[in-house]
Motif scaffolding. Structure first.
Motif, mmCIF file in Angstrom:
data_model
loop_
_atom_site.group_PDB
_atom_site.id
_atom_site.type_symbol
_atom_site.label_atom_id
_atom_site.label_comp_id
_atom_site.label_asym_id
_atom_site.label_seq_id
_atom_site.Cartn_x
_atom_site.Cartn_y
_atom_site.Cartn_z
ATOM 1 N N GLU A 71 3.505 51.241 95.275
ATOM 2 C CA GLU A 71 2.724 52.367 95.187
ATOM 3 C C GLU A 71 2.627 53.270 93.699
ATOM 4 O OE1 GLU A 71 6.353 54.208 96.762
ATOM 5 O OE2 GLU A 71 5.203 52.326 96.880
ATOM 6 N N LEU A 72 3.674 53.138 93.209
ATOM 7 C CA LEU A 72 3.315 53.828 91.849
ATOM 8 C C LEU A 72 2.659 53.102 90.766
ATOM 9 C CD1 LEU A 72 7.319 54.742 91.380
ATOM 10 C CD2 LEU A 72 5.466 56.244 92.237
ATOM 11 N N LEU A 73 2.229 51.773 91.350
ATOM 12 C CA LEU A 73 1.615 50.873 89.929
ATOM 13 C C LEU A 73 0.553 50.121 90.597
ATOM 14 C CD1 LEU A 73 5.032 49.394 88.848
ATOM 15 C CD2 LEU A 73 3.941 51.163 87.684
ATOM 16 N N ARG A 74 -0.354 49.882 89.333
ATOM 17 C CA ARG A 74 -1.137 48.922 89.724
ATOM 18 C C ARG A 74 -1.009 47.600 88.555
ATOM 19 N NH1 ARG A 74 -5.355 51.791 89.026
ATOM 20 N NH2 ARG A 74 -5.709 52.286 91.109
ATOM 21 N N VAL A 75 -0.797 46.733 89.190
ATOM 22 C CA VAL A 75 -0.188 45.541 88.408
ATOM 23 C C VAL A 75 -1.247 44.419 88.565
ATOM 24 C CG1 VAL A 75 1.618 43.758 87.826
ATOM 25 C CG2 VAL A 75 2.149 46.128 89.037
ATOM 26 N N GLU A 76 -1.620 43.627 87.341
ATOM 27 C CA GLU A 76 -2.628 42.687 87.286
ATOM 28 C C GLU A 76 -1.906 41.619 86.248
ATOM 29 O OE1 GLU A 76 -6.819 43.222 86.373
ATOM 30 O OE2 GLU A 76 -6.437 45.206 86.859
ATOM 31 N N SER A 77 -2.129 40.302 86.991
ATOM 32 C CA SER A 77 -1.249 39.162 86.255
ATOM 33 C C SER A 77 -2.259 38.119 85.824
ATOM 34 C CB SER A 77 -0.380 38.821 87.041
ATOM 35 O OG SER A 77 0.491 37.639 86.367
#
Length: 268
Positions: free
Chosen positions: A67-73
Motif C-alpha cells: 500500500e506504500l508503493l505503486r510499482v510498474e514492471s
C-alpha cells in the motif's frame, strides 16, 4: 534591481533543470552477488519516480507493504513511486533465478532517482533471452481423459500470483506467478494447460518462464511472467492443470486475482 531579477531567473532555471539532470544519472550501482546477502537501500520521494534497471528480465517481485508503493514492471526495468509521504518497506525481486533484497525508504527529495543492478562487478557473460510461450489461437483438443476430472490442488503445491496494474490503454496487465512443488513427486506444468478468463471470455496471453522447463522437481519452484492482452480492471481467473509424474494424477490449480489500481500481492 535588474541584477536581482537576473539572479532570480537564473535560480528558477536551476530548480527546474536539476530534477531532469538527476533523472539522467545513475545514483548508485548494485551487484546481484551482494544483494542476495545484504539488502540494497532504495530511496523514493513522493511526486517522483525511482527507476531500477536490471541486467535481465524481472520474473517476480513482492513487498510486505504494497500500500506504500505503486510499482510498474516491464522486462528488466521497475518503476517505483510512493503513495505515502513517508514509510519504509522491503522489496524482493527475482531476476534470472536470483532472489535480490532491497529496503525502500520513502521520504522528501528533489527529483527522480535511478539505480542500476548488474550481475557482477566483472560481468563477462551475456544472458540468453527468456523464451516466450504464446498459446495458439485455436488450441488443439486435449486427448480424452483416462481417469476422473482433475482434482483440487493438494497443499504441497503452492500457486502464488501478483497482479501488476494499472494496465495501459491497450488493456495490457502483467501477472507474476510462482509454482512451488512441496510434495515428494515431480510435477509437469505444461503451459498449454493454462487457461485465463475474464467475465467468461478467454484472454490471450504470453508466458515467460524461469527456469525454462516444464517439470518441477520436489523442493523446486517455477516462476514467470504472464502478459494479458485486452484485459480490463476487475476479476481475472486462472486455471492451470498439472500432472503428477509417476501416479498420473491431475490437479487443477485455480486462482482469482483482482486487477485494480495498485500492485496486489496474493497467496494460494
Amino acid at each position: 534591481m535588474k541584477v536581482i531579477s537576473y539572479w532570480k531567473q537564473l535560480a528558477l532555471m536551476f530548480m527546474l533543470l536539476t530534477p531532469l539532470a538527476m533523472g539522467q544519472s545513475v545514483l548508485k550501482t548494485y551487484y546481484a552477488d551482494d544483494l542476495t546477502r545484504v539488502p540494497g537501500v532504495i530511496e523514493v520521494s513522493p511526486g517522483f519516480t525511482t527507476v531500477l534497471d536490471f541486467w535481465d528480465t524481472v520474473s517476480t517481485l513482492a513487498s510486505a507493504k504494497g500500500e506504500l508503493l505503486r510499482v510498474e514492471s516491464a522486462g528488466p526495468r521497475i518503476l517505483i513511486s510512493a503513495t505515502q509521504k513517508a514509510g519504509q518497506t522491503d522489496l524482493v525481486v527475482e531476476v534470472a533465478g536470483r532472489t535480490l533484497l532491497f529496503t525502500l525508504k520513502i521520504g522528501p527529495g528533489v527529483g527522480p532517482r535511478r539505480y542500476v543492478i548488474e550481475l557482477s562487478r566483472t560481468r563477462s557473460t551475456v544472458s540468453a533471452p527468456a523464451s516466450t510461450y504464446v498459446p495458439p489461437a485455436s488450441p488443439a483438443p486435449s486427448p480424452a481423459p483416462q481417469a476422473a476430472q482433475p482434482q483440487p490442488a493438494p497443499e504441497q503445491v503452492r500457486f502464488t500470483t501478483t497482479a501488476q496494474v494499472p494496465s495501459d490503454g491497450k488493456g495490457t496487465i502483467t501477472l507474476f506467478f510462482t509454482l512451488e512443488n512441496r510434495g515428494a513427486r515431480t510435477l509437469a506444468a505444461d503451459p498449454g494447460r493454462l487457461v485465463i478468463t475474464q467475465g467468461g471470455n478467454r484472454l490471450s496471453y504470453s508466458l515467460k518462464r524461469e527456469p525454462l522447463k516444464t517439470l518441477i522437481n520436489p523442493g523446486e519452484a517455477l516462476s514467470g511472467l504472464i502478459t494479458l492482452e485486452g484485459a480490463r480492471a476487475g476479476e481475472i481467473s486462472l486455471e492451470w492443470g498439472l500432472v503428477e509424474i509417476g501416479s498420473g494424477r491431475q490437479f487443477a490449480l485455480q486462482r482469482s486475482v483482482m486487477a485494480g489500481t495498485r500492485i496486489e500481492l496474493e497467496g494460494r
